[in-house]
Design an enzyme around this catalytic site. Sequence first.
Site, short mmCIF file in Angstrom:
data_model
loop_
_atom_site.label_atom_id
_atom_site.label_comp_id
_atom_site.label_asym_id
_atom_site.label_seq_id
_atom_site.Cartn_x
_atom_site.Cartn_y
_atom_site.Cartn_z
CB CYS A 194 49.64 -10.53 22.00
SG CYS A 194 48.94 -9.64 22.87
N1 SAJ Z 1 57.18 -7.92 14.86
C1 SAJ Z 1 58.18 -8.11 13.86
N2 SAJ Z 1 57.97 -8.03 12.81
C2 SAJ Z 1 56.34 -7.69 12.09
C3 SAJ Z 1 55.58 -7.29 13.31
C4 SAJ Z 1 55.92 -7.55 14.45
O1 SAJ Z 1 59.20 -8.46 14.23
O2 SAJ Z 1 56.25 -7.77 10.92
C5 SAJ Z 1 57.49 -7.97 16.17
C6 SAJ Z 1 57.57 -6.65 16.76
O3 SAJ Z 1 58.29 -5.99 17.00
C7 SAJ Z 1 56.91 -7.17 18.57
C8 SAJ Z 1 56.47 -8.59 18.08
O4 SAJ Z 1 56.64 -8.78 16.83
O5 SAJ Z 1 58.37 -7.30 18.93
C9 SAJ Z 1 54.77 -8.25 18.18
O6 SAJ Z 1 54.33 -7.19 17.64
P1 SAJ Z 1 52.84 -6.90 17.11
O7 SAJ Z 1 53.05 -6.00 16.01
O8 SAJ Z 1 52.26 -8.12 16.97
O9 SAJ Z 1 52.15 -6.15 18.50
P2 SAJ Z 1 51.59 -6.77 19.69
O10 SAJ Z 1 52.45 -7.79 20.38
O11 SAJ Z 1 51.23 -5.51 20.31
O12 SAJ Z 1 50.26 -7.53 19.25
C10 SAJ Z 1 49.00 -6.90 19.15
C11 SAJ Z 1 47.98 -7.94 18.79
N3 SAJ Z 1 46.79 -7.51 19.28
C12 SAJ Z 1 46.20 -8.53 19.86
O13 SAJ Z 1 46.20 -9.56 20.25
C13 SAJ Z 1 44.74 -8.05 20.27
C14 SAJ Z 1 47.99 -8.52 17.61
O14 SAJ Z 1 47.15 -9.34 17.09
C15 SAJ Z 1 48.20 -7.36 16.78
O15 SAJ Z 1 47.94 -7.78 15.18
C16 SAJ Z 1 49.31 -6.41 16.80
O16 SAJ Z 1 48.98 -6.07 18.27
C17 SAJ Z 1 49.16 -5.28 16.00
O17 SAJ Z 1 48.69 -5.47 14.65
O18 SAJ Z 1 49.67 -4.17 16.11
#
Ligand code: SAJ
Length: 441
Positions: free
Chosen positions: A281
């Site tokens: 995403c």
């Molecule tokens: N990440 C960082 N720093 C952060 C947060 C994330 O480096 O502070 C990295 C993670 O390690 C990962 C990437 O970013 O590699 C994405 O992480 P994510 O927490 O955004 O997880 P996703 O990709 O599973 O995003 C999903 C998304 N859900 C949908 O699109 C429906 C996102 O909108 C959500 O906010 C997120 O999950 C969530 O909050 O878990």
Amino acid sequence: MQTALKVAGIFHALKEKIEARTAKVGIVGLGYVGLPLAVEFAKVGFTVTGIDVQQSKVEGLNRGESHVQDVPSAEIAKLVNEKRFSATTDFSVVRDLDTINICVPTPLRKTKDPDMSFIVSAVEAIAKHFHPGLLVILESTTYPGTTDELLLPTFEKLGFQAGEDFFLCFSPERVDPGNPVYQTFNTPKVVGGITPACTEMGKLFFSQALETVVPVANTRVAEMVKLLENTFRMINIGLVNEMALMCDGMGINVWEVIDAAATKPFGFMPFYPGPGLGGHCIPIDPFYLSWKTKQSGIEARFIELAGYINGNMPHFVVDKIQTALNQHRKPVNGSHIHVAGVAYKRNIDDMRESPALDVILLLKKRGAVVSYSDPFVPSLKLDGFALQAEPLLESAAKADCVVIVTDHTDFDYKGLLSSAKLIVDTRNAMKAFQSEKIVRL
Ligand code: SAJ
């Protein structure tokens, strides 16, 4: 007069079926979005038909086996036995459906352009069996304008009028796999239609099975909502990664800075630096937006810059490893470097766009011998070579350096501290420990 009556009849007939839950629900794409949605509607009494192009998934589901982490097989088996849910690869079932949710992937091509092929093939397959009275809802994350520029003309050229003969909406998927608190049922559902009647029908539909429905003015607003949500995340992660680079240069512990800033009870939301941006995403959705805005001559500079910073983090991590080894008079070339965690984020098995893959490739390019541990990923294939997951402490003891790329909860960090000679921690997973061995991002 006849037309108005006819239109009112079509609207009323579908409204009645949805309220009586006799409407036949179709879900195209039975992945981490489509399957939980199918289950929610089947659970409240609809008869749901899942349509997927992968025969193996369809056969497994009809045997009562789930291939989606958040959907237990027992739940599928029960619904299949109750004849509430079945799966097929045959789009001709559309003839008997009243509603269709399209939940297919929207990846990026290598050129960072949107890959619309999955949406196009689903829409064309549906069009072959299209009929009046259908409610069609696109859920795949995409650029604003997809529903009215791509789906609407496809269906209207069959001679049908949106909002009269059929109803067409966009509703962004907000599934967060593995989230222990928010699942499909209790995550508010935004929906916008091509016309007010479409929006009303979409709202009515989702209200049958989901806790909260948020109607918006039209499909473009709904498409943009999702892109704002995920672009917000991607840019803030880019910001905090740049903060990490600044703090590194000034000898400041960025993790302490963020934790202290997070004590501000308003106007701040913590994000954390890391080895890069993984997942299906966050690294992808914003480029659907920047691709579209570029067509109207608007440069999405924040997105491009954040993409550059996030994309550069694997290089920064490998440079960090090189510097740390250098202080132990060891070159990267020929050193054994063990990677702790390869999934794109903690406690999941998903490898899509995982920055660990970039880190491993970069290390191998610099001559390192690389191994890894990950309780969720038993093996990985990369650039023509394959690696098997190894036990963490055993391999850490043999390695010249351990780099924590994904901070799975199950890792024994205390044990790692005593077994490893040198640890480069990209996730602050070792925050509880003070040691010369630990080099933090
Ligand atoms: N990440 C960082 N720093 C952060 C947060 C994330 O480096 O502070 C990295 C993670 O390690 C990962 C990437 O970013 O590699 C994405 O992480 P994510 O927490 O955004 O997880 P996703 O990709 O599973 O995003 C999903 C998304 N859900 C949908 O699109 C429906 C996102 O909108 C959500 O906010 C997120 O999950 C969530 O909050 O878990």
